[in-house]
Design an enzyme around this catalytic site. Sequence first.
Site: not given
Ligand SMILES: Nc1nc2c(ncn2[C@@H]2O[C@H](COP(=O)(O)OP(=O)(O)O)[C@@H](O)[C@H]2O)c(=O)[nH]1
Ligand SMILES: Nc1ncnc2c1ncn2[C@@H]1O[C@H](COP(=O)(O)OP(=O)(O)O)[C@@H](O)[C@H]1O
Length: 223
Positions: A16, A18-19, A44, A163, A174
């Site tokens: 969560g 980015s949320t 994406r 998601r 992941r």
């Molecule tokens: N070490 C490192 N991790 C990163 C960076 N940017 C993103 N991440 C991490 O990479 C992972 C995957 O990110 P992403 O592909 O955006 O997928 P999401 O986190 O599932 O939305 C997440 O754990 C991010 O925190 C970076 O610049 N450095």
């Molecule tokens: N507290 C919460 N309860 C239910 N769903 C959530 C909550 N926080 C985030 N989500 C949902 O979970 C998914 C993953 O959140 P996201 O912010 O993309 O995670 P991350 O950035 O850590 O990968 C998204 O679809 C988001 O809308």
Amino acid sequence: MSGPRPVVLSGPSGAGKSTLLKRLMKEYEGVFGFSVSHTTRNPRPGEEDGKGLNCLPMLLGATLLPVADILSSVSSEDYHFVTRESMQEGIDKGEFIENAEFSGNMYGTSKSSIEDVQAQNLICILDVDIQGVQNIKKTDLNPIYISIQPPSMEILEKRLRDRQTETEDSLQKRLEAARIDMELSKEPGVFDIVIINDDLEGAYEKLKSVLVEEIQKVQDAKK
Ligand SMILES: Nc1nc2c(ncn2[C@@H]2O[C@H](COP(=O)(O)OP(=O)(O)O)[C@@H](O)[C@H]2O)c(=O)[nH]1
Ligand SMILES: Nc1ncnc2c1ncn2[C@@H]1O[C@H](COP(=O)(O)OP(=O)(O)O)[C@@H](O)[C@H]1O
């Protein structure tokens, strides 16, 4: 390092981050700036290249869109999408403060992505995985370290599936990385605070309470 203290947000993919981040940046406009990372993963739907604040002057100069539309399109989750070759070249030249391999792709924080935010006296937010946390600890960045954790692996898996951004393969990668993250994050002293993102409101309030002092400093400096 001058200016407000940066903030490192970490935790499993799907926890969560980015949320919470988007909400924070919306509520405190002009207080936070996102460090736009580089990655070799594919964009994406809806993600575009390098739409960080550092590109704003260029966007403003080159478009007929109203400023409000441009600002609302500045997402906190966008990346500089690059090839492995160009990313490796940047790393070899010393342009990154940290980089890591995650789920079969490279991710990294360039020095300029942080400098661009700090030059505006904003609180620089970095969203990095646990390897990023470990590597940033070896630098002089001195951020506040915050971990966002899911309530359980089962809930994490459900959120990631709902998601609808991942293939089965990238989802499994992941989840594997999440297991490691959840173990390492329990180590005392790694994070200043670990927030369990169960109820979104509660998690958001906790996040704000950790940042209240730095937010105040930036707001005071603007007066
Ligand atoms: N070490 C490192 N991790 C990163 C960076 N940017 C993103 N991440 C991490 O990479 C992972 C995957 O990110 P992403 O592909 O955006 O997928 P999401 O986190 O599932 O939305 C997440 O754990 C991010 O925190 C970076 O610049 N450095
Ligand atoms: N507290 C919460 N309860 C239910 N769903 C959530 C909550 N926080 C985030 N989500 C949902 O979970 C998914 C993953 O959140 P996201 O912010 O993309 O995670 P991350 O950035 O850590 O990968 C998204 O679809 C988001 O809308």
